[in-house]
Design a protein around this motif. Structure first.
Motif, PDB file in Angstrom:
ATOM      1  N   VAL A  27       2.434  -7.030  -7.970  1.00  0.00           N
ATOM      2  CA  VAL A  27       1.905  -6.513  -6.711  1.00  0.00           C
ATOM      3  C   VAL A  27       2.079  -7.549  -5.604  1.00  0.00           C
ATOM      4  O   VAL A  27       2.540  -7.218  -4.504  1.00  0.00           O
ATOM      5  CB  VAL A  27       0.424  -6.093  -6.856  1.00  0.00           C
ATOM      6  N   MET A  28       1.703  -8.800  -5.879  1.00  0.00           N
ATOM      7  CA  MET A  28       1.829  -9.844  -4.852  1.00  0.00           C
ATOM      8  C   MET A  28       3.269  -9.984  -4.387  1.00  0.00           C
ATOM      9  O   MET A  28       3.534 -10.053  -3.184  1.00  0.00           O
ATOM     10  CB  MET A  28       1.318 -11.190  -5.370  1.00  0.00           C
ATOM     11  N   GLU A  29       4.190 -10.046  -5.333  1.00  0.00           N
ATOM     12  CA  GLU A  29       5.595 -10.197  -4.966  1.00  0.00           C
ATOM     13  C   GLU A  29       6.087  -9.025  -4.137  1.00  0.00           C
ATOM     14  O   GLU A  29       6.789  -9.203  -3.143  1.00  0.00           O
ATOM     15  CB  GLU A  29       6.448 -10.386  -6.216  1.00  0.00           C
ATOM     16  N   ALA A  30       5.712  -7.805  -4.508  1.00  0.00           N
ATOM     17  CA  ALA A  30       6.144  -6.620  -3.772  1.00  0.00           C
ATOM     18  C   ALA A  30       5.563  -6.591  -2.356  1.00  0.00           C
ATOM     19  O   ALA A  30       6.269  -6.251  -1.398  1.00  0.00           O
ATOM     20  CB  ALA A  30       5.744  -5.356  -4.536  1.00  0.00           C
ATOM     21  N   VAL A  31       4.292  -6.962  -2.225  1.00  0.00           N
ATOM     22  CA  VAL A  31       3.636  -6.945  -0.913  1.00  0.00           C
ATOM     23  C   VAL A  31       4.209  -8.030  -0.002  1.00  0.00           C
ATOM     24  O   VAL A  31       4.411  -7.808   1.198  1.00  0.00           O
ATOM     25  CB  VAL A  31       2.107  -7.115  -1.074  1.00  0.00           C
ATOM     26  N   LEU A  32       4.497  -9.202  -0.552  1.00  0.00           N
ATOM     27  CA  LEU A  32       4.925 -10.342   0.266  1.00  0.00           C
ATOM     28  C   LEU A  32       6.429 -10.417   0.506  1.00  0.00           C
ATOM     29  O   LEU A  32       6.872 -11.039   1.477  1.00  0.00           O
ATOM     30  CB  LEU A  32       4.434 -11.639  -0.387  1.00  0.00           C
ATOM     31  N   ARG A  33       7.214  -9.785  -0.364  1.00  0.00           N
ATOM     32  CA  ARG A  33       8.683  -9.869  -0.257  1.00  0.00           C
ATOM     33  C   ARG A  33       9.214  -9.531   1.139  1.00  0.00           C
ATOM     34  O   ARG A  33      10.061 -10.263   1.668  1.00  0.00           O
ATOM     35  CB  ARG A  33       9.336  -8.976  -1.314  1.00  0.00           C
ATOM     36  N   PRO A  34       8.733  -8.467   1.787  1.00  0.00           N
ATOM     37  CA  PRO A  34       9.263  -8.149   3.122  1.00  0.00           C
ATOM     38  C   PRO A  34       9.043  -9.258   4.158  1.00  0.00           C
ATOM     39  O   PRO A  34       9.710  -9.295   5.182  1.00  0.00           O
ATOM     40  CB  PRO A  34       8.509  -6.878   3.525  1.00  0.00           C
ATOM     41  N   TYR A  35       8.129 -10.149   3.887  1.00  0.00           N
ATOM     42  CA  TYR A  35       7.810 -11.232   4.815  1.00  0.00           C
ATOM     43  C   TYR A  35       8.493 -12.546   4.426  1.00  0.00           C
ATOM     44  O   TYR A  35       8.301 -13.567   5.086  1.00  0.00           O
ATOM     45  CB  TYR A  35       6.287 -11.434   4.887  1.00  0.00           C
ATOM     46  N   ALA A 115      -6.772  -8.728  -1.574  1.00  0.00           N
ATOM     47  CA  ALA A 115      -7.654  -7.616  -1.229  1.00  0.00           C
ATOM     48  C   ALA A 115      -7.103  -6.310  -1.785  1.00  0.00           C
ATOM     49  O   ALA A 115      -7.855  -5.502  -2.360  1.00  0.00           O
ATOM     50  CB  ALA A 115      -7.833  -7.523   0.286  1.00  0.00           C
ATOM     51  N   LEU A 116      -5.799  -6.093  -1.648  1.00  0.00           N
ATOM     52  CA  LEU A 116      -5.177  -4.880  -2.181  1.00  0.00           C
ATOM     53  C   LEU A 116      -5.340  -4.803  -3.692  1.00  0.00           C
ATOM     54  O   LEU A 116      -5.686  -3.746  -4.242  1.00  0.00           O
ATOM     55  CB  LEU A 116      -3.690  -4.834  -1.806  1.00  0.00           C
ATOM     56  N   ILE A 117      -5.111  -5.922  -4.361  1.00  0.00           N
ATOM     57  CA  ILE A 117      -5.243  -5.965  -5.822  1.00  0.00           C
ATOM     58  C   ILE A 117      -6.674  -5.637  -6.240  1.00  0.00           C
ATOM     59  O   ILE A 117      -6.899  -4.805  -7.113  1.00  0.00           O
ATOM     60  CB  ILE A 117      -4.807  -7.340  -6.365  1.00  0.00           C
ATOM     61  N   LEU A 118      -7.645  -6.266  -5.611  1.00  0.00           N
ATOM     62  CA  LEU A 118      -9.051  -6.043  -5.976  1.00  0.00           C
ATOM     63  C   LEU A 118      -9.482  -4.606  -5.684  1.00  0.00           C
ATOM     64  O   LEU A 118     -10.150  -3.972  -6.510  1.00  0.00           O
ATOM     65  CB  LEU A 118      -9.954  -7.042  -5.262  1.00  0.00           C
ATOM     66  N   GLU A 119      -9.087  -4.093  -4.511  1.00  0.00           N
ATOM     67  CA  GLU A 119      -9.455  -2.721  -4.154  1.00  0.00           C
ATOM     68  C   GLU A 119      -8.849  -1.722  -5.132  1.00  0.00           C
ATOM     69  O   GLU A 119      -9.508  -0.756  -5.533  1.00  0.00           O
ATOM     70  CB  GLU A 119      -8.989  -2.402  -2.733  1.00  0.00           C
ATOM     71  N   THR A 120      -7.613  -1.945  -5.514  1.00  0.00           N
ATOM     72  CA  THR A 120      -6.910  -1.011  -6.390  1.00  0.00           C
ATOM     73  C   THR A 120      -7.371  -1.150  -7.837  1.00  0.00           C
ATOM     74  O   THR A 120      -7.714  -0.164  -8.486  1.00  0.00           O
ATOM     75  CB  THR A 120      -5.385  -1.250  -6.306  1.00  0.00           C
ATOM     76  N   ALA A 121      -7.390  -2.370  -8.334  1.00  0.00           N
ATOM     77  CA  ALA A 121      -7.687  -2.600  -9.743  1.00  0.00           C
ATOM     78  C   ALA A 121      -9.125  -2.241 -10.105  1.00  0.00           C
ATOM     79  O   ALA A 121      -9.372  -1.734 -11.200  1.00  0.00           O
ATOM     80  CB  ALA A 121      -7.414  -4.064 -10.106  1.00  0.00           C
TER      81      ALA A 121
END
Length: 154
Positions: A27-35, A115-121
């Motif tokens: 998840v982290m890699e996918a979220v941050l890759r565009p940046y 935050a995305l990980i915690l909200e989703t998981a």
């Protein structure tokens, strides 16, 4: 057999902790890759943006990564113009890291993958269960760290 460590469907708490860790990395890699930022780079930026200037040596301990690994991560951030690295005022051999204005600007754009990980998981899971899980894993980690403290130094 659920408790057989060679079983590919191993269901222990440790196996699930490992699966959770790998899922969070994806998840982290996918979220941050565009940046153009990787997970470890994000953690460095998080420290610098939330706490402020930090010695590179302290950062390696905090992130529990090898100094050589952190050196490469920092070099990439410096190359991108997101972080500056200066000699420590009291010990010129040590380096202090600080976010640059470009790093601060990028930080404002970056989504928060944690935050995305915690909200989703943990959506729909009672806070008491989350607290129990964290406590159990914290205690188990402490016991294992104490078992071989030299192997757990960073």
């Amino acid at each position: 057999m659920a408790n057989n460590p060679v079983d590919p469907e191993h269901q222990s708490a440790g196996a699930w902790a490992k699966k959770y860790y790998f899922a969070t990395r994806v998840v982290m890699e996918a979220v941050l890759r565009p940046y153009g930022v990787g997970p470890t780079q994000w953690y460095v930026m998080h420290q610098l943006m939330t706490v402020g200037p930090t010695s590179q040596r302290d950062l390696a301990r905090m992130l529990q990564i090898e100094r050589a690994t952190l050196t490469g991560v920092v070099a990439a951030l410096v190359r991108k113009g997101l972080v500056e690295q200066k000699p420590d005022a009291t010990d010129q051999r040590q380096k202090v890291l600080n976010a640059t204005p470009a790093g601060a600007a990028l930080w404002q754009e970056l989504p928060d993958p944690i935050a995305l990980i915690l909200e989703t998981a943990f959506d729909g899971i009672a806070q008491a269960e989350i607290d129990t899980t964290a406590r159990v894993l914290r205690e188990a980690t402490g016991k294992l760290t104490a078992l071989f403290p030299k192997g757990n130094e960073s």
